[in-house]
Each structure stands twice: as C-alpha cells, then as structure tokens.
Design an enzyme around this catalytic site. Structure first.
Site, PDB file in Angstrom:
ATOM      1  N   SER A   1       2.376 -25.239   4.392  1.00 55.24           N
ATOM      2  CA  SER A   1       3.314 -24.131   4.406  1.00 55.24           C
ATOM      3  C   SER A   1       4.485 -24.044   2.991  1.00 55.24           C
ATOM      4  O   SER A   1       5.086 -24.974   2.989  1.00 55.24           O
ATOM      5  CB  SER A   1       4.133 -24.291   5.598  1.00 55.24           C
ATOM      6  OG  SER A   1       3.179 -24.539   6.833  1.00 55.24           O
TER       7      SER A   1
ATOM      8  N   GLU B   1      10.007 -23.821   1.754  1.00 58.91           N
ATOM      9  CA  GLU B   1      10.020 -25.086   2.579  1.00 58.91           C
ATOM     10  C   GLU B   1       9.599 -26.222   1.477  1.00 58.91           C
ATOM     11  O   GLU B   1      10.202 -27.398   1.393  1.00 58.91           O
ATOM     12  CB  GLU B   1       8.711 -25.195   3.605  1.00 58.91           C
ATOM     13  CG  GLU B   1       8.848 -26.600   4.271  1.00 58.91           C
ATOM     14  CD  GLU B   1       7.822 -26.563   5.444  1.00 58.91           C
ATOM     15  OE1 GLU B   1       7.933 -25.933   6.213  1.00 58.91           O
ATOM     16  OE2 GLU B   1       6.946 -27.615   5.243  1.00 58.91           O
TER      17      GLU B   1
ATOM     18  N   ARG C   1      12.641 -29.237   9.952  1.00 58.64           N
ATOM     19  CA  ARG C   1      12.118 -29.542   8.407  1.00 58.64           C
ATOM     20  C   ARG C   1      13.618 -29.947   7.724  1.00 58.64           C
ATOM     21  O   ARG C   1      13.800 -29.453   6.694  1.00 58.64           O
ATOM     22  CB  ARG C   1      11.619 -28.212   7.681  1.00 58.64           C
ATOM     23  CG  ARG C   1      10.335 -27.590   8.588  1.00 58.64           C
ATOM     24  CD  ARG C   1       9.202 -28.969   8.266  1.00 58.64           C
ATOM     25  NE  ARG C   1       8.084 -28.313   8.895  1.00 58.64           N
ATOM     26  CZ  ARG C   1       7.530 -28.520  10.263  1.00 58.64           C
ATOM     27  NH1 ARG C   1       8.405 -29.224  11.051  1.00 58.64           N
ATOM     28  NH2 ARG C   1       6.654 -27.830  10.675  1.00 58.64           N
TER      29      ARG C   1
HETATM   30  C1  LIG Z   1      -2.308 -29.111   3.548  1.00 60.52           C
HETATM   31  C2  LIG Z   1      -0.977 -29.391   3.798  1.00 60.52           C
HETATM   32  C3  LIG Z   1      -0.540 -29.448   5.133  1.00 60.52           C
HETATM   33  C4  LIG Z   1       0.872 -29.836   5.421  1.00 60.52           C
HETATM   34  N1  LIG Z   1       1.417 -29.722   6.524  1.00 60.52           N
HETATM   35  C5  LIG Z   1       2.412 -29.973   7.207  1.00 60.52           C
HETATM   36  C6  LIG Z   1       2.872 -29.939   8.664  1.00 60.52           C
HETATM   37  O1  LIG Z   1       2.157 -29.500   9.262  1.00 60.52           O
HETATM   38  N2  LIG Z   1       4.241 -30.350   8.956  1.00 60.52           N
HETATM   39  C7  LIG Z   1       5.081 -30.869   7.849  1.00 60.52           C
HETATM   40  O2  LIG Z   1       6.199 -31.146   8.070  1.00 60.52           O
HETATM   41  N3  LIG Z   1       4.635 -30.790   6.469  1.00 60.52           N
HETATM   42  C8  LIG Z   1       3.308 -30.659   6.006  1.00 60.52           C
HETATM   43  N4  LIG Z   1       3.083 -30.565   4.694  1.00 60.52           N
HETATM   44  C9  LIG Z   1       4.164 -30.848   3.724  1.00 60.52           C
HETATM   45  C10 LIG Z   1       3.851 -32.357   3.373  1.00 60.52           C
HETATM   46  O3  LIG Z   1       2.739 -33.153   3.697  1.00 60.52           O
HETATM   47  C11 LIG Z   1       5.145 -33.211   4.007  1.00 60.52           C
HETATM   48  O4  LIG Z   1       6.383 -32.757   3.830  1.00 60.52           O
HETATM   49  C12 LIG Z   1       5.094 -34.605   3.426  1.00 60.52           C
HETATM   50  O5  LIG Z   1       6.018 -35.481   4.267  1.00 60.52           O
HETATM   51  C13 LIG Z   1       5.438 -34.686   1.968  1.00 60.52           C
HETATM   52  O6  LIG Z   1       5.487 -35.863   1.847  1.00 60.52           O
HETATM   53  P1  LIG Z   1       5.209 -36.769   0.409  1.00 60.52           P
HETATM   54  O7  LIG Z   1       5.106 -38.298   0.178  1.00 60.52           O
HETATM   55  O8  LIG Z   1       3.708 -35.883  -0.380  1.00 60.52           O
HETATM   56  O9  LIG Z   1       6.382 -35.880  -0.536  1.00 60.52           O
HETATM   57  P2  LIG Z   1       6.657 -35.595  -2.034  1.00 60.52           P
HETATM   58  O10 LIG Z   1       6.044 -33.981  -2.197  1.00 60.52           O
HETATM   59  O11 LIG Z   1       6.194 -36.503  -2.976  1.00 60.52           O
HETATM   60  O12 LIG Z   1       8.197 -35.249  -2.135  1.00 60.52           O
HETATM   61  C14 LIG Z   1       8.817 -34.390  -1.347  1.00 60.52           C
HETATM   62  C15 LIG Z   1      10.447 -34.637  -1.296  1.00 60.52           C
HETATM   63  O13 LIG Z   1      10.782 -35.822  -1.098  1.00 60.52           O
HETATM   64  C16 LIG Z   1      11.479 -36.447  -2.126  1.00 60.52           C
HETATM   65  N5  LIG Z   1      10.946 -37.886  -1.852  1.00 60.52           N
HETATM   66  C17 LIG Z   1       9.707 -38.410  -2.158  1.00 60.52           C
HETATM   67  N6  LIG Z   1       9.723 -39.554  -1.597  1.00 60.52           N
HETATM   68  C18 LIG Z   1      10.844 -39.912  -1.288  1.00 60.52           C
HETATM   69  C19 LIG Z   1      11.387 -41.117  -1.049  1.00 60.52           C
HETATM   70  N7  LIG Z   1      10.827 -42.358  -0.789  1.00 60.52           N
HETATM   71  N8  LIG Z   1      12.838 -41.197  -0.526  1.00 60.52           N
HETATM   72  C20 LIG Z   1      13.765 -40.257  -0.839  1.00 60.52           C
HETATM   73  N9  LIG Z   1      13.125 -38.986  -1.395  1.00 60.52           N
HETATM   74  C21 LIG Z   1      11.821 -38.798  -1.549  1.00 60.52           C
HETATM   75  C22 LIG Z   1      11.111 -35.896  -3.462  1.00 60.52           C
HETATM   76  O14 LIG Z   1      11.800 -36.003  -4.518  1.00 60.52           O
HETATM   77  C23 LIG Z   1      10.804 -34.520  -3.043  1.00 60.52           C
HETATM   78  O15 LIG Z   1      12.057 -33.890  -3.156  1.00 60.52           O
HETATM   79  C24 LIG Z   1       1.983 -30.120   4.511  1.00 60.52           C
HETATM   80  C25 LIG Z   1       1.128 -30.242   3.015  1.00 60.52           C
HETATM   81  C26 LIG Z   1       0.071 -29.960   2.643  1.00 60.52           C
HETATM   82  C27 LIG Z   1      -0.515 -30.198   1.153  1.00 60.52           C
END
Ligand SMILES: Cc1cc2nc3c(=O)[nH]c(=O)nc-3n(C[C@H](O)[C@H](O)[C@H](O)COP(=O)(O)OP(=O)(O)OC[C@H]3O[C@@H](n4cnc5c(N)ncnc54)[C@H](O)[C@@H]3O)c2cc1C
Length: 335
Positions: free
Chosen positions: A236, A331, A161
């Site tokens: 998580s 996380e 992570r």
């Molecule tokens: C129900 C649920 C289940 C999940 N299960 C998992 C799992 O099994 N495994 C896992 O690893 N994660 C899991 N996650 C967490 C999440 O889905 C991942 O971390 C995902 O990659 C986040 O993507 P996002 O685009 O929504 O990020 P965001 O929430 O929009 O951003 C996350 C971080 O990244 C930064 N960021 C966003 N976009 C960029 C970019 N283009 N360049 C640089 N920085 C950026 C943001 O500023 C922030 O700090 C889960 C979440 C939920 C809600």
C-alpha cells in the site's frame, strides 16, 4: 561487520529502484549496531527488508543493513510462549515457522514482506490484527548517546501504521530484537475481516486452526497483491485517510457505495477506493504505474526511477484532493 562500497540497492528494496549506497554496512548483532553508532553516529539510512520505502536518490553516506538473525523461546508455560526474534529475520518465514511449531497469533499477518525488526516501526497490520496485539517488547540501540534500550508495547506508542519509531524516536533508535507472545492452546482467531470467512467456507473448514487462517490469508493476498519478486512495489503506497464524521457524511451523500469504517478520532476511508474511483487504477506512465487489481499499490514495471513513482504519487494525491477534498498521505517511507 561487512562493508561494501558504492553498492547498488536494487535487489535490497522491493520496488526494485536502482540507487546506490556510498557504503553498505551489514550489522549482524546488537553489539555491532552499538559499536557502529558509538563510532559513527546515525547512518544515512537504516535498512531492513526494503519493502516499505521508495528510494528517490543515491544514499550519500552509510546504509546500515540490519541483518541480525535468531529465534528463541525465552518463556513458555502450558498456554503461551514468548518468542524473541532477531530484527533481520524475515517476517513471513517466522510466521510460517511459528505455525509449524503449533503457535497461534501471527496467522493474520501472513505474507507481509519485510523483517521482524521493522514490524514495530509502522505497527504492521492486516485482516483485523496488528503487531501491537502480540508484541511484548522491543529492544535496540538509541543514538546520542549510543546505549541499549528496551520498550514494552505501551512505550512503543502504537497507532494505525504508527509508533514512537516514526515520531519521537524517528532516526534516533535502531531496533535489534522484538519479543512476541503467541498461544499454544485456546488460540484467538480473527476471521471477521476481509474474505477470510468466505475462503474458509469455500474450503469447507468450520473449525479452523491458525494454519487454516494463514492459508486463507495467503490465498487472498496472492490473488490481490503483486509479488514484489515479479513486479516491483512497496505494498500500500498510501495510508487510509481518517476524516471527521462530518466530512465522511457529506461524501456519503454523494457516493453511497463509499466504504467507511468508524475508528478512534473519526472515520477511516479506503484510499484504494478513492484512487480507483478517480480513475487511476491500471494507469501507467513509462515504467511507473498503479496496479491493475489494487489501486492502492504503485508499481515499477522495470526501470522506473524513484522520481517517476514519486511524481505519479503526487499527481494522485492532487487529483484525489481536488475530487474529494481528502488529503492522502504516503504510507511508504520516502528516502
Ligand atoms: C506486497 C507488499 C504488501 C505489504 N502489505 C502490508 C500489510 O498488509 N500491512 C503492513 O503493515 N505493511 C505491508 N507492507 C509494507 C511492509 O511490508 C512493512 O511495512 C514492513 O514492516 C517493512 O519492513 P522492512 O524490513 O522491509 O522495512 P524497510 O523498508 O527496510 O524500512 C522501513 C522503515 O523502517 C526503518 N527501519 C528499518 N529497519 C529498522 C530497524 N531495525 N530499526 C529502526 N528502523 C528501521 C527504515 O529506515 C525505513 O524508514 C507491504 C509491502 C509489500 C511490498
């Protein structure tokens, strides 16, 4: 670039927290990101799918929403394809699309919310596979001076992570595209983790395809995790802590049934197990709570504020530290 003023972010974060952006700016190409950074410098917040963050306040300044689309096969032979993906593409839609093309490699990462461009930030992982296993390169724009970059998987410094984007390059780079390598034949299937094998057995599948694995993963996830469209959450909330072998051993003397996994640098404990054992599973305070089926997931029953959720998280961290002498860490990104 589309610019919106004083815009609520409630529908743009999966926790459903109602905080505002002073300016919400939608960037739809690498050039738009470069142009924005050259003129304005770092935005207050970079936003992908909003599924890994807890908004605890209104954002003063600009929220740059990365909305770059595109999926392109840039290399192909008889065995593999290289797929270049826009950072704003929804991860799970791409997993399903890649399976429909007959490509393998993403199946264990089915149903993870969020966007492709954010997947490298925390090296998303599930069911024994991490993004690093299929990632070839990351492209984007660095700040100060604003210039484009490309990193290979090694350059991303992936860990559990974790990546360079959470450490050295935190707040200093925006990802605009990723390229992954997927298989067309001889798929490497990972079935050893979690309940995948028993799901396949229950469906009488003894020679599974990547699609079968994806179906199994989706079924398992849907039975365990709340759907953010129905119940606000960020998956998580805490990382699984890694402790020394000594600490794990002394905990195992007291709690024989405690799950442990041997990893580089020590033993990984299951944060969900510790939180559940400490009595927090299903706990609710106002509209903030701990999910009733999965103690690792904090939820918003409707109108919780980011502070409500954060206070609950801090109480859990303090209680787990007191009971087990293990320090949990979020996380989820706290904004
Ligand atoms: C129900 C649920 C289940 C999940 N299960 C998992 C799992 O099994 N495994 C896992 O690893 N994660 C899991 N996650 C967490 C999440 O889905 C991942 O971390 C995902 O990659 C986040 O993507 P996002 O685009 O929504 O990020 P965001 O929430 O929009 O951003 C996350 C971080 O990244 C930064 N960021 C966003 N976009 C960029 C970019 N283009 N360049 C640089 N920085 C950026 C943001 O500023 C922030 O700090 C889960 C979440 C939920 C809600």
């Amino acid at each position: 670039m589309i610019v919106q003023i004083n815009k609520s972010l409630k529908t743009l974060n999966t926790f459903g927290i109602d905080q505002q952006a002073e300016r919400l700016i939608w960037a739809q190409s690498k050039n738009e990101v470069l142009d924005y950074l050259s003129h304005h410098g770092a935005p207050a917040l970079v936003l992908g799918g909003g599924s890994n963050m807890l908004l605890t306040k209104d954002v003063q300044g600009d929220v740059l929403k990365i909305d770059i689309q595109g999926r392109e096969v840039i290399f192909e032979n008889d065995e593999v394809v290289h797929l270049r993906l826009g950072a704003g593409e929804n991860w799970h839609e791409i997993v399903l699309w890649s399976l429909s093309q007959g490509f393998g490699g993403m199946e264990n990462l089915s149903l993870i919310p969020g966007n492709c461009g954010t997947a490298p930030v925390q090296n998303i992982g599930a069911y024994g596979v991490e993004l690093k296993d299929i990632l070839l390169s990351v492209e984007g724009v660095q700040l100060e001076p604003a210039q484009t970059f490309e990193l290979d998987a090694e350059g991303c410094q992936f860990g559990y992570r974790d990546s360079i984007f959470k450490n050295l390059w935190k707040g200093k780079a925006i990802i605009t595209h990723i390229t992954v390598v997927l298989t067309k034949v001889n798929h490497k299937l990972h079935m050893e983790y979690g309940a995948i094998k028993s799901e396949l057995d229950a469906a009488n599948i003894d020679a599974p395809t990547p699609r079968d694995i994806s179906d199994a993963v989706i079924k398992i996830r849907q039975s365990k995790l709340p759907d953010p469209a129905i119940l606000g959450n960020s998956g998580s909330f805490f990382k699984n802590p890694i402790v020394s072998e000594e600490t794990a051993k002394s905990l195992l003397e007291k709690y024989e049934d405690m799950p442990t996994y041997s990893v580089k640098g020590g033993m990984k404990l299951a944060a969900g197990w510790l939180i559940e054992k400490a009595g927090w599973k299903g706990f609710r305070r106002g509209d903030a709570g701990v999910h009733e089926k999965q103690a690792l997931v904090l939820v918003n029953y409707g109108n919780a504020t980011g502070d409500d959720v954060l206070t609950l998280a801090k109480d859990i961290i303090a209680d787990v530290a007191k009971k087990y002498d293990v320090q949990l860490q979020a996380e989820v990104n706290l904004i």
